[in-house]
Design an enzyme around this catalytic site. Structure first.
Site, PDB file in Angstrom:
ATOM      1  N   GLU A   1       3.906   1.334   1.755  1.00  0.00           N
ATOM      2  CA  GLU A   1       5.170   0.426   1.140  1.00  0.00           C
ATOM      3  C   GLU A   1       5.700  -0.688   2.198  1.00  0.00           C
ATOM      4  O   GLU A   1       6.511  -1.168   1.896  1.00  0.00           O
ATOM      5  CB  GLU A   1       6.478   1.303   0.851  1.00  0.00           C
ATOM      6  CG  GLU A   1       5.788   2.442  -0.083  1.00  0.00           C
ATOM      7  CD  GLU A   1       7.224   3.002  -0.657  1.00  0.00           C
ATOM      8  OE1 GLU A   1       7.890   3.512   0.039  1.00  0.00           O
ATOM      9  OE2 GLU A   1       7.077   3.204  -1.935  1.00  0.00           O
TER      10      GLU A   1
ATOM     11  N   GLU B   1       0.711  -1.202   0.049  1.00  0.00           N
ATOM     12  CA  GLU B   1       0.028  -0.085  -0.099  1.00  0.00           C
ATOM     13  C   GLU B   1       0.712   1.187   0.062  1.00  0.00           C
ATOM     14  O   GLU B   1       2.126   1.072  -0.232  1.00  0.00           O
ATOM     15  CB  GLU B   1      -0.938   0.132   1.192  1.00  0.00           C
ATOM     16  CG  GLU B   1      -0.297  -0.536   2.486  1.00  0.00           C
ATOM     17  CD  GLU B   1       0.532   0.443   3.194  1.00  0.00           C
ATOM     18  OE1 GLU B   1       0.002   1.334   3.763  1.00  0.00           O
ATOM     19  OE2 GLU B   1       1.729  -0.125   3.131  1.00  0.00           O
TER      20      GLU B   1
END
Length: 738
Positions: free
Chosen positions: A474, A471
């Site tokens: 990271e 997401e």
């Protein structure tokens, strides 16, 4: 990034301290050679012993200055930190080329001080021109250092003015630590033509002084470098060496200044592909002179800013307007000269990224291009009136698209993938940017459609899109509201561009996927059984698309145990509103706002700010020591507050009709800027090391962070216009207003 290749043999001069513009001092190897100060070059030898020196590590990331000339003829950038010039970058913005350059002042008997050791004030005299000055006050001396780069070549000019405040004569040195090609452990140092030259297999630097060096030495960091020698022998160079390397080499040259009769001198750091080119660059910059270079430097920046609209009226104070101009400057300086449109995230290496080779085998990762950050930078500059910069950013993204259609997690400025995680929001970002720019030519649409097809066909860990491997922070895979919002909006924007490009029949499959995911997003990410509220609220993400189950996952970043996904919240769900997918008055959105305000926000003297998510560990240790993940003694780290979330909240509030609240968030963002108007990644919260540090002020995180500056620019214009300037109305017309 650092390539292995054979080292060239160097022809080394025997002179140390030969002057560019003045007669040389005696040979370094001459017994009992004396310089003007009476210091004697006892035990001087040719090559420094003790290599390769301590491992190189880059300086702290909380910068106080970031500068470069306008135009492509000067591929060099500098940063400032704590009384010194910290990293320079050459030949591009993904490649650090030095660690530090600073003054060392001594009376040769009782004290020896670096500028970084004494109180220093850093100033930005003109917010639109990144030409800084630092005023350092030491033991019986004061120094004013000014910095610019030569607009015509790869050289940084430093203008030193040093005055004795005690009446006693001073000895003034310039200390330089090269780290060519992003690696400070394989450099060679030697004298050439009166300059202090360093070289590795890929590039070279040359340090020259307008009046030459009265004496000089090179050595290995932490072993016998010039600073180590001066400190050990109370300001005298008892040992002087002419050559060193390969290793972590450091160079030191004494300027012909005494703080009384001689107080001012220009020093140039020039770069090139080899020693001859670097030396030629430095000499030409020296002939230009600091005054002329500074004039041309300022003219270039003023001309650029004059072509843009004035700051919006939403900025009411002089400081806010200066911050706006400095933000435009900072974003513009973040573009690589050799790769148009390649804007890096930050010219810094925070915490372990600058010191731990396990975390960062080569320097990184902030001075890379991230498609998500690039989207924010492009929209910030677009809001400020620089459409050409936004167009270059999109062109760059289209050039670096991967063969399967997705965009890499990040790349070096020349487009080489660096980290290889798949983040679906980064593949959607070019679609959103293209829509804002109304780009529907055939080539653009073909590439964007390839990206959309990648998203539609993506699967990982037994789940299909919009499940993502990473997401936007990271660190986790799963179903993320912020990622899903980006993907839905990107597909709808692409469909609209296809229609405008005469390819409306191709748009149907993208709209169908967007509609399906819009209907399903709450089922994947809204919990009704979580601990924070009896009403439904959005989670940061779910690992399995089942938000009412207690699935636990490891948050990473030194969190000691797995956490129930229902107990981890962030404000990423606001992307659903900001990108036109949900109404601002949606009851789940409203309740989720109450949850995040209670659990991850902190009221500081700089306003209310938010953590990334519950239990975030990406930040300093409790005592303020750096974040790291590879040291057994680091048990827990703490993510602090991010000013960008004030901007995201303000854009939501504009869509909710609360312009006054949004204007307050704009002021809160401005309050987090440092003394030279650089905006940070994070600011301190109310936990330790508070109260030693003031909550709401920049931490030692990446400063400047381009994303924060972009958010500030965008919000300034959004408040002025009463709505978010990058709001994709075509998405809102489908899901909110339809």
């Amino acid at each position: 990034m650092v390539r292995n290749s054979s080292r060239r043999d160097f022809v080394r001069a025997a002179l140390v301290g030969a002057s560019v513009l003045a007669a040389p001092v005696p040979l370094a190897g001459t017994a009992q050679a004396a310089d003007r100060s009476g210091a004697r070059a006892d035990n001087a030898t040719g090559g420094a012993p003790g290599g390769p020196g301590a491992p190189s590590a880059f300086t702290p990331a909380d910068k106080l200055g970031f500068g470069t000339a306008r135009g492509g003829r000067s591929p060099v950038w500098f940063t400032l930190e704590g009384g010194r010039m910290s990293e320079t970058y050459y030949p591009d913005l993904s490649t650090p080329a030095s660690r530090e350059t600073q003054l060392v002042v001594t009376d040769g008997r009782t004290f020896v001080e670096r500028a970084s050791d004494v109180p220093t004030r850093t100033e930005l005299p003109e917010p639109g021109v990144p030409g800084y000055r630092q005023i350092s006050t030491g033991h019986g001396w004061q120094a004013v250092t000014r910095y610019v780069t030569d607009p015509q070549r790869a050289a940084v000019l430093l203008d030193f003015e040093v005055r004795s405040t005690s009446g006693a004569p001073l000895q003034v040195y310039v200390l330089h630590d090269p780290a060519l090609s992003a690696n400070g452990d394989d450099d060679r140092a030697f004298p050439q033509g009166g300059a202090l030259v360093a070289q590795d297999a890929r590039s070279a630097s040359a340090l020259v002084a307008a009046a030459g060096f009265a004496e000089s030495t090179v050595g290995y960091f932490g072993v016998n470098d010039g600073w180590t020698e001066l400190l050990a022998y109370k300001g005298r160079l008892t040992h002087r060496y002419s050559t060193a390397g390969p290793g972590n080499v450091v160079q030191l040259g004494r300027l012909r200044l005494d703080g009384l009769a001689h107080t001012r001198q220009t020093v140039v750091l020039g770069y090139g592909s080899d020693a001859n080119e670097a030396l030629g660059t430095a000499r030409r910059a020296l002939r230009t002179g600091f005054t002329q270079a500074a004039h041309d430097y300022a003219t270039g920046w003023r001309s650029y800013l004059a072509a843009l609209p004035k700051p919006p009226a939403s900025l009411r104070t002089a400081r806010e307007k200066r911050l706006y101009t400095a933000s435009v400057m900072t974003l513009t300086a973040s573009e690589d000269k050799n790769n148009p449109g390649a804007f890096i995230a930050s010219p810094t290496m925070p915490w372990a990224f600058g010191t731990d080779r396990k975390v960062a085998p080569v320097s990184g990762s902030y001075h890379l291009v991230w498609p998500r950050d690039l989207y924010h930078i492009a929209t910030g500059l677009l809001a400020a009136g620089d459409r050409e910069a936004a167009e270059r950013a999109l062109d760059y993204l289209l050039r670096i698209q991967q063969p399967d259609g997705h965009w890499a997690q990040n790349t070096t400025v020349d487009g080489k993938p660096f980290w290889t995680g798949v983040q679906l929001d980064e593949t959607a970002a070019p679609m959103l940017l293209a829509w804002l720019l109304d780009r529907h030519d055939t080539s653009t649409l073909d590439r964007l459609a390839r990206g959309a097809d990648f998203i539609l066909g993506y699967s990982a860990d037994g789940h299909r899109a919009p499940y993502t491997q990473q997401e936007r922070w990271e660190e986790q895979s799963g179903y993320s509201p912020s990622t899903i919002a980006s993907v839905i909006a990107g597909l709808v924007c692409l469909a609209d561009l296809l229609r405008r490009g005469g390819r409306g029949e191709q748009a149907a499959k993208y709209l169908a996927a967007a509609d399906t995911w819009r209907d399903a997003v709450d089922g994947w990410t809204v919990t009704r059984t979580g601990p924070y509220s009896p009403k439904p609220y959005y989670l940061r993400l779910t690992k399995d698309g089942k938000p009412d189950t207690g699935t636990a996952y490891d948050l990473g970043n030194n969190n000691p145990a797995a956490v129930d996904q229902r107990a981890v919240v962030d404000a990423g769900f606001l992307e659903l509103v900001r990108l036109g997918i949900k109404n601002a008055a949606d009851p789940v959105v409203r309740n989720s706002l109450a949850v995040v305000d209670k659990h991850i926000s902190v009221l500081t003297p700089s306003g209310r700010h938010w953590h990334r998510y519950s239990h975030d560990g990406y930040g300093e240790q409790a005592d303020g020591a750096p974040w790291d993940v590879n040291r057994p003694d680091v048990q827990h780290t703490y993510g602090r507050l991010w000013p960008i979330f004030s901007g995201e909240r303000a854009e939501y509030e504009l869509l909710d009709g609360n312009r006054r609240a949004a204007a307050g968030r704009l002021r809160d963002m401005a309050a987090t800027a440092g003394e030279t108007l650089l905006l940070p990644e994070q600011v301190w919260d109310d936990q330790p090391p508070a109260p030693r540090v003031r909550p709401g002020t920049p931490t030692t995180s990446a400063t400047p962070l381009a994303w924060t500056h972009a958010q500030y620019l965008r919000l300034a214009w959004s408040v002025q216009r009463g709505r978010p300037v990058e709001y994709p109305t075509v998405v809102a017309e489908r899901y909110v207003r339809g």
